[in-house]
Design a protein around this motif. Structure first.
Motif, PDB file in Angstrom:
ATOM      1  N   VAL A  43      -3.598  -8.201  -9.731  1.00 53.06           N
ATOM      2  CA  VAL A  43      -3.024  -7.002 -10.342  1.00 53.06           C
ATOM      3  C   VAL A  43      -2.925  -7.220 -11.851  1.00 53.06           C
ATOM      4  O   VAL A  43      -2.676  -8.342 -12.315  1.00 53.06           O
ATOM      5  CB  VAL A  43      -1.634  -6.683  -9.729  1.00 53.06           C
ATOM      6  N   THR A  81       6.152   1.867  -6.148  1.00 52.55           N
ATOM      7  CA  THR A  81       5.480   0.845  -6.959  1.00 52.55           C
ATOM      8  C   THR A  81       5.471  -0.501  -6.240  1.00 52.55           C
ATOM      9  O   THR A  81       4.461  -1.218  -6.259  1.00 52.55           O
ATOM     10  CB  THR A  81       6.165   0.723  -8.338  1.00 52.55           C
ATOM     11  N   VAL A  94      -1.964  -6.544  -2.164  1.00 51.01           N
ATOM     12  CA  VAL A  94      -2.035  -5.546  -3.229  1.00 51.01           C
ATOM     13  C   VAL A  94      -3.071  -4.488  -2.859  1.00 51.01           C
ATOM     14  O   VAL A  94      -4.180  -4.813  -2.418  1.00 51.01           O
ATOM     15  CB  VAL A  94      -2.428  -6.208  -4.569  1.00 51.01           C
ATOM     16  N   THR A  95      -2.689  -3.227  -3.021  1.00 50.23           N
ATOM     17  CA  THR A  95      -3.664  -2.155  -2.807  1.00 50.23           C
ATOM     18  C   THR A  95      -4.557  -2.045  -4.044  1.00 50.23           C
ATOM     19  O   THR A  95      -4.279  -2.637  -5.090  1.00 50.23           O
ATOM     20  CB  THR A  95      -2.959  -0.813  -2.567  1.00 50.23           C
ATOM     21  N   SER A  96      -5.623  -1.303  -3.928  1.00 52.48           N
ATOM     22  CA  SER A  96      -6.503  -1.063  -5.078  1.00 52.48           C
ATOM     23  C   SER A  96      -6.603   0.432  -5.308  1.00 52.48           C
ATOM     24  O   SER A  96      -6.174   1.239  -4.474  1.00 52.48           O
ATOM     25  CB  SER A  96      -7.887  -1.665  -4.839  1.00 52.48           C
ATOM     26  N   PHE A  97      -7.132   0.820  -6.443  1.00 52.67           N
ATOM     27  CA  PHE A  97      -7.313   2.242  -6.720  1.00 52.67           C
ATOM     28  C   PHE A  97      -8.414   2.804  -5.821  1.00 52.67           C
ATOM     29  O   PHE A  97      -9.177   2.052  -5.196  1.00 52.67           O
ATOM     30  CB  PHE A  97      -7.661   2.459  -8.194  1.00 52.67           C
ATOM     31  N   LYS A 100       2.835  -0.618  -3.637  1.00 53.71           N
ATOM     32  CA  LYS A 100       1.486  -0.875  -4.140  1.00 53.71           C
ATOM     33  C   LYS A 100       1.136  -2.359  -4.060  1.00 53.71           C
ATOM     34  O   LYS A 100      -0.039  -2.718  -4.016  1.00 53.71           O
ATOM     35  CB  LYS A 100       1.357  -0.392  -5.588  1.00 53.71           C
ATOM     36  N   LEU A 101       2.145  -3.198  -4.059  1.00 53.08           N
ATOM     37  CA  LEU A 101       1.916  -4.639  -3.899  1.00 53.08           C
ATOM     38  C   LEU A 101       1.860  -5.042  -2.424  1.00 53.08           C
ATOM     39  O   LEU A 101       1.723  -6.224  -2.108  1.00 53.08           O
ATOM     40  CB  LEU A 101       3.026  -5.433  -4.589  1.00 53.08           C
ATOM     41  N   ILE A 108      -9.261  -2.844  -9.818  1.00 58.01           N
ATOM     42  CA  ILE A 108      -8.047  -3.653  -9.713  1.00 58.01           C
ATOM     43  C   ILE A 108      -6.804  -2.813  -9.989  1.00 58.01           C
ATOM     44  O   ILE A 108      -6.802  -1.941 -10.867  1.00 58.01           O
ATOM     45  CB  ILE A 108      -8.118  -4.845 -10.689  1.00 58.01           C
ATOM     46  N   MET A 109      -5.758  -3.070  -9.223  1.00 57.87           N
ATOM     47  CA  MET A 109      -4.494  -2.356  -9.385  1.00 57.87           C
ATOM     48  C   MET A 109      -3.909  -2.655 -10.770  1.00 57.87           C
ATOM     49  O   MET A 109      -3.880  -3.793 -11.217  1.00 57.87           O
ATOM     50  CB  MET A 109      -3.521  -2.773  -8.286  1.00 57.87           C
ATOM     51  N   ASN A 110      -3.447  -1.608 -11.420  1.00 57.74           N
ATOM     52  CA  ASN A 110      -2.828  -1.716 -12.744  1.00 57.74           C
ATOM     53  C   ASN A 110      -1.432  -1.115 -12.661  1.00 57.74           C
ATOM     54  O   ASN A 110      -1.283   0.059 -12.316  1.00 57.74           O
ATOM     55  CB  ASN A 110      -3.691  -0.961 -13.764  1.00 57.74           C
ATOM     56  N   ILE A 111      -0.407  -1.902 -12.934  1.00 60.24           N
ATOM     57  CA  ILE A 111       0.965  -1.395 -12.925  1.00 60.24           C
ATOM     58  C   ILE A 111       1.510  -1.473 -14.347  1.00 60.24           C
ATOM     59  O   ILE A 111       1.526  -2.547 -14.966  1.00 60.24           O
ATOM     60  CB  ILE A 111       1.858  -2.195 -11.958  1.00 60.24           C
TER      61      ILE A 111
END
Length: 437
Positions: A337, A273, A299-302, A276-277, A307-310
């Protein structure tokens, strides 16, 4: 009320060893009530919440010996059960949410358990229905004194095993029901049980005491009741929440840190996790190495570019206790994010303090916040703030350590509830932090 004064903007460097896991320790300490033989526990963290529970156990009549740093023995062979209905216990127990788990241990062994309505972090509603619903299914009778806000369960004829489906995978609820079921007559199955490493540790400890628990690590536990438990030796895991806190601290201060003996196999998706940042999390044996992020982190993206969602979820999902850290770390990331706190509706309310420090955060609703990272082009600025709870408190401390100028954090007793000698350990790796009482 104690206060931290922090001079931010300094890089840190060195090694740090995580404390014993707070959430596991609270469960394990309650389990010592289930036998009249000695129980030895190592790696108990020296923090306010754990020390408060140890004090409650002592007042209950548990014989406690400190054998060394973090090492204790406990013997519960002559308990004062009347203490459970005393005004002193109502006052002490109500300030510690972890004290709820003594109910399951005492109910299984003595057929009764009492607890004042517990306190803890102000992070939203935290219902106890799962706990008491499980006790009732095992055959206990429930009573609640609304005037005194006092709960009780009694089973004068003993508990009987049953198949049950929990409405939520509550960690403390699972622990409580599990301890009661271990000494119930017959077989119990608990479906939708929490399966966090803390619960796995509790199951392993109880089995070493003579319990018969199967399905450890899954969400379906099978328990065959036994008549009596014996003593044992147990070692508490390193605290995964503190480990995540150190990862976030290293990234935000562009520091090189090594976190020692983290028990990688029990960290789940926590390292991934943070990756992912854009944070580099290296496995070196059983250590974590965070290199200096000179050029920041992105930050990575899908896969579809969104936009990345954590978000948080029951284990093996991402623990809600680290979302506050993720949110703070995202304020200096390259990119945006969405943080989605599903489990508690008040946990994101500390973001107004980060906004005062210059962070770009849109609080969408009580559960969601969008963070637009600064990419270190604009440093957070120092401010004066107050710690609302343990996890928000450590997040604000990380923000202050990365900020420009001198920050002040009041009500740091909240941080002390979950972090052992936090200022001393930070100073050892180069932080400029002073405690004022």
């Amino acid at each position: 009320m104690a206060t931290f004064q922090i001079e931010g903007g300094h890089q840190l460097k060195g090694e740090i060893r995580p404390q014993g896991a707070k959430n596991e320790a609270l469960q394990i300490l309650c389990a010592v009530l289930m036998t009249d033989e000695k129980v030895y526990i190592d790696n108990i963290p020296n923090i306010r919440d754990v020390n408060k529970l140890i004090e409650i156990l002592s007042n209950l009549g548990v014989k406690i010996q400190k054998l060394g740093q973090g090492s204790f023995s406990f013997k519960s062979d002559a308990l004062y059960l009347d203490y459970l209905e005393s005004e002193k216990f109502k006052e002490e127990g109500s300030s510690l949410r972890g004290s709820i788990m003594i109910v399951g241990a005492l109910l299984g062994r003595f057929g009764k358990g009492y607890i004042p309505r517990p306190g803890g972090d102000k992070i939203g509603r935290r219902r106890l229905d799962t706990h008491f619903g499980g006790f009732i299914k095992l055959g206990a009778k429930f009573r609640y004194n609304k005037e005194e806000r006092f709960y009780g369960v009694e089973a004068p004829n003993g508990l009987k095993g049953v198949d049950m489906l929990l409405e939520e995978a509550s960690v403390t609820g699972t622990a409580n029901i599990l301890m009661a079921a271990v000494l119930a007559k017959g077989k119990t199955s608990i479906y939708n049980a929490a399966c966090e490493p803390y619960i796995q540790q509790l199951c392993k400890m109880l089995n070493s005491m003579g319990a018969k628990i199967k399905g450890i690590g899954s969400n379906l536990l099978h328990i065959e009741g036994v008549e009596k438990l014996s003593g044992c030796k147990h070692t508490v895991l390193p605290d995964m929440i503190e480990i995540g806190s150190w990862i976030g601290l290293a990234a935000m201060t562009k520091s090189e840190l090594t976190i020692k003996d983290v028990s990688w196999k029990d960290l789940g998706i926590i390292p991934e996790t943070f990756r992912k940042l854009g944070i580099t999390v290296e496995k070196v044996g059983d250590d974590i190495h965070i290199p200096e992020h000179k050029s920041g982190y992105e930050v990575t993206s899908f896969i579809d570019g969104s936009i990345m969602n954590i978000s948080d979820a029951p284990w093996p999902g991402f623990t809600p206790d680290l979302l506050s850290i993720i949110l703070v770390v995202a304020t200096q990331a390259r990119g945006s994010v969405l943080i989605h706190q599903k489990m508690f509706e008040s946990r994101l309310f500390f973001v107004d303090k980060l906004i005062d420090m210059g962070a770009k955060i849109i609080l969408c609703d009580p559960h969601r916040a969008t963070v637009i990272g600064h990419d270190f082009e604009s440093q957070l600025k120092a401010t004066t703030m107050s710690s609302p709870d343990i996890r928000a408190g450590i997040s604000l401390l990380i923000a202050a350590l990365s900020a420009k100028g001198v920050s002040t954090i009041h009500n740091i007793e909240q941080i002390d509830r979950g972090y052992e000698d936090i200022d001393g350990r930070l100073r050892a790796i180069g932080a400029k932090i002073t405690r004022f009482d």
